[in-house]
Design a protein around this motif. Sequence first.
Motif, PDB file in Angstrom:
ATOM      1  N   GLU A  14       7.570  39.454  13.559  1.00 25.97           N
ATOM      2  CA  GLU A  14       6.885  40.732  13.705  1.00 25.97           C
ATOM      3  C   GLU A  14       7.847  41.803  14.184  1.00 25.97           C
ATOM      4  N   SER A  15       7.627  43.034  13.782  1.00 26.10           N
ATOM      5  CA  SER A  15       8.378  44.166  14.310  1.00 26.10           C
ATOM      6  C   SER A  15       7.685  44.613  15.591  1.00 26.10           C
ATOM      7  N   LEU A  16       8.422  44.606  16.688  1.00 24.94           N
ATOM      8  CA  LEU A  16       7.842  44.839  18.014  1.00 24.94           C
ATOM      9  C   LEU A  16       8.559  45.976  18.732  1.00 24.94           C
ATOM     10  N   THR A  17       7.816  46.676  19.576  1.00 28.10           N
ATOM     11  CA  THR A  17       8.372  47.734  20.421  1.00 28.10           C
ATOM     12  C   THR A  17       8.189  47.318  21.873  1.00 28.10           C
ATOM     13  N   GLY A  18       9.226  47.517  22.687  1.00 29.22           N
ATOM     14  CA  GLY A  18       9.207  47.117  24.087  1.00 29.22           C
ATOM     15  C   GLY A  18       8.386  48.043  24.965  1.00 29.22           C
ATOM     16  N   LEU A  19       8.525  47.839  26.261  1.00 33.49           N
ATOM     17  CA  LEU A  19       7.782  48.585  27.272  1.00 33.49           C
ATOM     18  C   LEU A  19       8.640  49.715  27.841  1.00 33.49           C
ATOM     19  N   ALA A  20       7.981  50.694  28.409  1.00 31.08           N
ATOM     20  CA  ALA A  20       8.678  51.788  29.094  1.00 31.08           C
ATOM     21  C   ALA A  20       9.330  51.249  30.365  1.00 31.08           C
ATOM     22  N   PRO A  21      10.405  51.872  30.810  1.00 34.27           N
ATOM     23  CA  PRO A  21      11.043  51.411  32.052  1.00 34.27           C
ATOM     24  C   PRO A  21      10.150  51.666  33.266  1.00 34.27           C
ATOM     25  N   VAL A  22      10.288  50.804  34.249  1.00 29.99           N
ATOM     26  CA  VAL A  22       9.644  51.006  35.553  1.00 29.99           C
ATOM     27  C   VAL A  22      10.789  51.353  36.501  1.00 29.99           C
ATOM     28  N   VAL A  23      11.004  52.642  36.698  1.00 30.47           N
ATOM     29  CA  VAL A  23      12.104  53.139  37.527  1.00 30.47           C
ATOM     30  C   VAL A  23      11.645  54.386  38.275  1.00 30.47           C
ATOM     31  N   SER A  24      12.431  54.771  39.260  1.00 26.71           N
ATOM     32  CA  SER A  24      12.199  56.020  39.980  1.00 26.71           C
ATOM     33  C   SER A  24      13.566  56.597  40.330  1.00 26.71           C
ATOM     34  N   PRO A  25      13.621  57.831  40.789  1.00 27.65           N
ATOM     35  CA  PRO A  25      14.913  58.389  41.206  1.00 27.65           C
ATOM     36  C   PRO A  25      15.560  57.574  42.334  1.00 27.65           C
ATOM     37  N   ALA A  26      14.784  56.794  43.059  1.00 25.68           N
ATOM     38  CA  ALA A  26      15.310  55.996  44.163  1.00 25.68           C
ATOM     39  C   ALA A  26      15.789  54.603  43.728  1.00 25.68           C
ATOM     40  N   THR A  27      15.713  54.273  42.451  1.00 24.82           N
ATOM     41  CA  THR A  27      16.131  52.949  41.973  1.00 24.82           C
ATOM     42  C   THR A  27      17.606  52.721  42.272  1.00 24.82           C
ATOM     43  N   ARG A  28      17.871  51.623  42.964  1.00 24.16           N
ATOM     44  CA  ARG A  28      19.247  51.260  43.324  1.00 24.16           C
ATOM     45  C   ARG A  28      19.774  50.098  42.498  1.00 24.16           C
ATOM     46  N   VAL A  29      18.877  49.185  42.111  1.00 26.98           N
ATOM     47  CA  VAL A  29      19.255  48.048  41.267  1.00 26.98           C
ATOM     48  C   VAL A  29      18.311  48.017  40.073  1.00 26.98           C
ATOM     49  N   LEU A  30      18.893  48.074  38.891  1.00 25.66           N
ATOM     50  CA  LEU A  30      18.116  47.998  37.662  1.00 25.66           C
ATOM     51  C   LEU A  30      18.204  46.579  37.126  1.00 25.66           C
ATOM     52  N   ILE A  31      17.055  45.923  37.034  1.00 32.09           N
ATOM     53  CA  ILE A  31      16.982  44.575  36.491  1.00 32.09           C
ATOM     54  C   ILE A  31      16.664  44.694  35.005  1.00 32.09           C
ATOM     55  N   LEU A  32      17.546  44.149  34.186  1.00 32.48           N
ATOM     56  CA  LEU A  32      17.378  44.228  32.739  1.00 32.48           C
ATOM     57  C   LEU A  32      17.073  42.852  32.156  1.00 32.48           C
ATOM     58  N   GLY A  33      15.914  42.749  31.521  1.00 31.93           N
ATOM     59  CA  GLY A  33      15.602  41.560  30.744  1.00 31.93           C
ATOM     60  C   GLY A  33      16.100  41.774  29.330  1.00 31.93           C
ATOM     61  N   SER A  34      15.749  40.858  28.450  1.00 35.06           N
ATOM     62  CA  SER A  34      16.129  41.022  27.045  1.00 35.06           C
ATOM     63  C   SER A  34      15.056  41.823  26.317  1.00 35.06           C
ATOM     64  N   PHE A  35      13.851  41.253  26.217  1.00 39.08           N
ATOM     65  CA  PHE A  35      12.723  41.891  25.542  1.00 39.08           C
ATOM     66  C   PHE A  35      11.459  41.199  26.030  1.00 39.08           C
ATOM     67  N   PRO A  36      10.369  41.944  26.230  1.00 32.68           N
ATOM     68  CA  PRO A  36       9.145  41.326  26.766  1.00 32.68           C
ATOM     69  C   PRO A  36       8.610  40.212  25.862  1.00 32.68           C
ATOM     70  N   GLY A  37       8.093  39.178  26.493  1.00 30.93           N
ATOM     71  CA  GLY A  37       7.453  38.097  25.764  1.00 30.93           C
ATOM     72  C   GLY A  37       6.097  38.529  25.221  1.00 30.93           C
ATOM     73  N   VAL A  38       5.488  37.635  24.453  1.00 32.74           N
ATOM     74  CA  VAL A  38       4.208  37.923  23.818  1.00 32.74           C
ATOM     75  C   VAL A  38       3.159  38.338  24.846  1.00 32.74           C
ATOM     76  N   ARG A  39       3.027  37.590  25.929  1.00 31.41           N
ATOM     77  CA  ARG A  39       2.015  37.892  26.949  1.00 31.41           C
ATOM     78  C   ARG A  39       2.264  39.252  27.591  1.00 31.41           C
ATOM     79  N   SER A  40       3.516  39.559  27.883  1.00 32.10           N
ATOM     80  CA  SER A  40       3.859  40.854  28.485  1.00 32.10           C
ATOM     81  C   SER A  40       3.523  42.002  27.545  1.00 32.10           C
ATOM     82  N   LEU A  41       3.787  41.814  26.258  1.00 33.86           N
ATOM     83  CA  LEU A  41       3.446  42.856  25.292  1.00 33.86           C
ATOM     84  C   LEU A  41       1.936  43.016  25.168  1.00 33.86           C
ATOM     85  N   GLU A  42       1.212  41.889  25.156  1.00 34.28           N
ATOM     86  CA  GLU A  42      -0.258  41.954  25.074  1.00 34.28           C
ATOM     87  C   GLU A  42      -0.844  42.748  26.232  1.00 34.28           C
TER      88      GLU A  42
END
Length: 177
Positions: A14-42
């Motif tokens: 399937e062609s899939l689109t990811g989620l928007a970032p969860v960040v703020s101007p105060a973000t000090r550490v950005l945790i990067l996954g690869s791409f959301p799983g099926v449940r996360s996208l649902e």
Amino acid sequence: MPRSKPPASNLASESLTGLAPVVSPATRVLILGSFPGVRSLELQQYYAHPQNQFWRILEAIWPSSAHGISASSYENRSKWLLERGLGVWDVYASCERSGSLDSAIRNAVPNNIAALQLPHLGAIAHNGGESFKHARHTQTLGVPVYQLPSTSPANARWSFERKLAAWREVMQRCGLV
């Protein structure tokens, strides 16, 4: 006569689109996954699969209320995450994939991580090997880059305790613990 399984190349993805970032101007550490799983996208929520250890690991590093942050609403979990100076996003903005495994990702389009413009960003932490394949790009942002063991249930080689120790060590190096 038993039917054989079709080769992986014949399985529809399937062609899939990811989620928007969860960040703020105060973000000090950005945790990067690869791409959301099926449940996360649902559910439109990062790390929504009940067996994913992401929220449990963070809560073990920063103990929370009696009920636990993992049992809280996604809105509360996201706010809690941001209050600790953390942000979450993925290295891929979109891809083709059947199922949730990183090994099934095809035709991935990367996110523009530099465009986030996080003024207090002090480090990037890649959640798993597929995400870490993009470390050469994230290293151009001029902050330390770490590879963390994946919190995915597919990463059964690492015990919860071993994952927790690795995640805690990176958060300590980043001055968040």
